[in-house]
Design an enzyme around this catalytic site. Structure first.
Site, PDB file in Angstrom:
ATOM      1  N   ILE A   1       0.874  -1.181   0.016  1.00 25.57           N
ATOM      2  CA  ILE A   1       0.105  -0.025   0.029  1.00 25.57           C
ATOM      3  C   ILE A   1       0.791   1.157  -0.064  1.00 25.57           C
ATOM      4  CG2 ILE A   1      -1.720   1.162   1.451  1.00 25.57           C
ATOM      5  CD1 ILE A   1      -2.668  -1.405   2.328  1.00 25.57           C
TER       6      ILE A   1
ATOM      7  N   LYS B   1      -6.597  -0.948  15.741  1.00 21.79           N
ATOM      8  CA  LYS B   1      -7.011   0.347  14.679  1.00 21.79           C
ATOM      9  C   LYS B   1      -8.106   0.973  15.719  1.00 21.79           C
ATOM     10  CE  LYS B   1      -4.514  -0.768  11.395  1.00 21.79           C
ATOM     11  NZ  LYS B   1      -3.610   0.303  11.085  1.00 21.79           N
TER      12      LYS B   1
ATOM     13  N   ASN C   1     -10.211  -4.776   1.492  1.00 24.70           N
ATOM     14  CA  ASN C   1      -9.455  -5.544   1.089  1.00 24.70           C
ATOM     15  C   ASN C   1      -8.527  -5.096  -0.195  1.00 24.70           C
ATOM     16  OD1 ASN C   1     -11.210  -7.097   2.952  1.00 24.70           O
ATOM     17  ND2 ASN C   1      -9.534  -8.880   2.429  1.00 24.70           N
TER      18      ASN C   1
ATOM     19  N   SER D   1      -8.847   0.199   9.353  1.00 24.27           N
ATOM     20  CA  SER D   1      -9.361  -1.067   8.569  1.00 24.27           C
ATOM     21  C   SER D   1     -10.635  -1.592   8.653  1.00 24.27           C
ATOM     22  CB  SER D   1      -8.433  -2.168   9.471  1.00 24.27           C
ATOM     23  OG  SER D   1      -8.964  -3.493   9.022  1.00 24.27           O
TER      24      SER D   1
ATOM     25  N   TYR E   1      -5.514  -7.367  16.375  1.00 28.80           N
ATOM     26  CA  TYR E   1      -5.420  -6.189  15.014  1.00 28.80           C
ATOM     27  C   TYR E   1      -6.315  -5.232  14.891  1.00 28.80           C
ATOM     28  CZ  TYR E   1      -5.217  -4.467  10.381  1.00 28.80           C
ATOM     29  OH  TYR E   1      -5.368  -3.618   9.212  1.00 28.80           O
TER      30      TYR E   1
ATOM     31  N   ARG F   1     -11.028 -19.755  11.691  1.00 28.31           N
ATOM     32  CA  ARG F   1      -9.823 -19.140  12.458  1.00 28.31           C
ATOM     33  C   ARG F   1     -10.401 -17.846  13.577  1.00 28.31           C
ATOM     34  NH1 ARG F   1      -5.789 -16.186   8.220  1.00 28.31           N
ATOM     35  NH2 ARG F   1      -7.628 -15.161   7.914  1.00 28.31           N
TER      36      ARG F   1
END
Length: 376
Positions: free
Chosen positions: A4, A162, A189, A134, A158, A314
């Site tokens: 990015i 954010k 994404n 995100s 994670y 997951r």
């Protein structure tokens, strides 16, 4: 320089309006990407390019760690008070699964470094920031597609980093509304690569994200006989997780729009509920693709016959993350026109031209063509 960041730098250079300063510790990136970005910018210059145009292609690259306050302060000191107009903060660890295994590392890096950066920015009167957030801040959202008004309830460490960073930045803007202004960009994404094939994603070790993993499997860097699909019992059309994929070039242009929106003539903060000049925007296409649909798209792009096996869910994954990008379209002028076929084609173009990523033989740069580097 990760996927990015390298594309954001090019989006800035393409305008020939900015002098780009890069801070990177190269934890999960390669310095060669900066050379490639500079080359693309130079190649795009018109025959009658001015000295300012040429200077815009030169990147001031500093190798340092955002967690090291003195290293970062040295960068700001080099340019002096009010010498840096604004910051685009992209640096973070970003793997959902990994964050559940080493949460303290994620909090230290993603939150601790942001606090330190904001303090140093304030010290040097640099009070404009575009923050890389995100879609994971939403956790399992109650409504799809997801508007920015959705409550933030991240499911992974994670995502929680954010949420914390957004909260901290908004609090800073609330505390000093006449000094600070900030826009938070909630990525969905990103996928693909620059169509030149000169810059793309070259992750450290095994790719953590789906498309780079599929690309590495097809080129032979990952030898797995089967792709592991984490769960096929989600409430989605084929039972696998659904995500909103957008081309990284489109995402990068969103950062340019956000940076411009921090300028003195911007009206994006006129509708803020308080006097804090802080706002968040979704950057996505507005429709989703499942894991199995993405596998099929990459099969068509690469010709590789992917096999897969379904294993358990997951931790931290949510069934569906699809943006409602209406606000970004209306207020920033953001658009993500490039389709899935283009994303997969550009990713595969990058991978086949750079089978070993930036670490392979470099035949595209002319001898001696490197940007100015300032090493600490």
């Amino acid at each position: 320089m990760a996927l990015i960041a390298s594309h954001v730098i090019f989006a800035l250079q393409e305008t020939r309006r900015f002098k780009v300063i890069s801070i990177d510790n190269h934890h999960n990136s390669h310095p060669k990407s900066l050379q490639r970005v500079a080359q693309i910018a130079r190649d795009a210059l018109p025959p009658n390019a001015s000295e300012q145009d040429k200077e815009s292609t030169v990147i001031d690259a500093w190798t340092c760690d955002l967690r090291n306050r003195e290293q970062v302060r040295n960068v700001f000191e080099h340019y002096g008070k009010d010498g840096i107009w604004g910051v685009i903060h992209i640096a973070a660890y970003k793997a959902v699964g990994e964050s559940s295994e080493i949460p303290l590392t994620y909090y230290e890096n993603n939150v601790g470094a942001t606090i330190s950066l904001l303090q140093i920015m304030s010290e040097y009167d640099c009070t404009r920031i575009v923050y890389s957030s995100s879609a994971t801040v939403y956790g399992t959202p109650p409504v799809i597609p997801i508007p920015e008004t959705t409550r933030m309830k991240a499911d992974s460490p994670y995502g929680k980093t954010k949420v914390m960073d957004e909260t901290i930045i908004e609090d800073v803007c609330s505390a000093e509304p006449t000094r600070w202004s900030a826009l938070s960009l909630r990525y969905f994404n990103p996928a693909g690569a620059h169509p030149s094939g000169l810059i793309g994603e070259d992750p450290l070790g095994r790719p953590m994200n789906l498309l780079p993993l599929l690309s590495h499997m097809a080129i032979g860097l990952v030898k797995d006989s089967k792709l592991q699909v984490f769960g096929q019992d989600y409430p989605t059309p084929d039972g696998t997780c659904v995500r909103d994929y957008l081309h990284v070039v489109d995402l990068a242009k969103g950062h340019l729009l956000a940076l411009d929106a921090l300028g003195p003539d911007s009206h994006v903060f006129d509708t803020c509920p308080t006097n804090a000049r802080f706002k968040a925007y979704n950057l996505g296409k507005g429709h989703g693709m499942s894991v199995l649909e993405m596998v099929d798209a990459m099969r068509k792009a690469t010709g590789f016959d992917y096999k897969y096996e379904v294993i358990g869910r997951r931790h931290g994954d949510v069934p569906e993350l699809v943006a409602d990008p209406t606000l970004a379209r209306k207020e920033l002028g953001f658009n993500a026109p490039q389709d899935l076929v283009t994303m997969c084609r550009d990713l595969w173009n990058w991978q086949t031209k750079n089978p070993k990523g930036y670490g392979g033989p470099d035949e595209v740069l002319p001898a001696g063509a490197t940007p100015t580097l300032h090493q600490l």
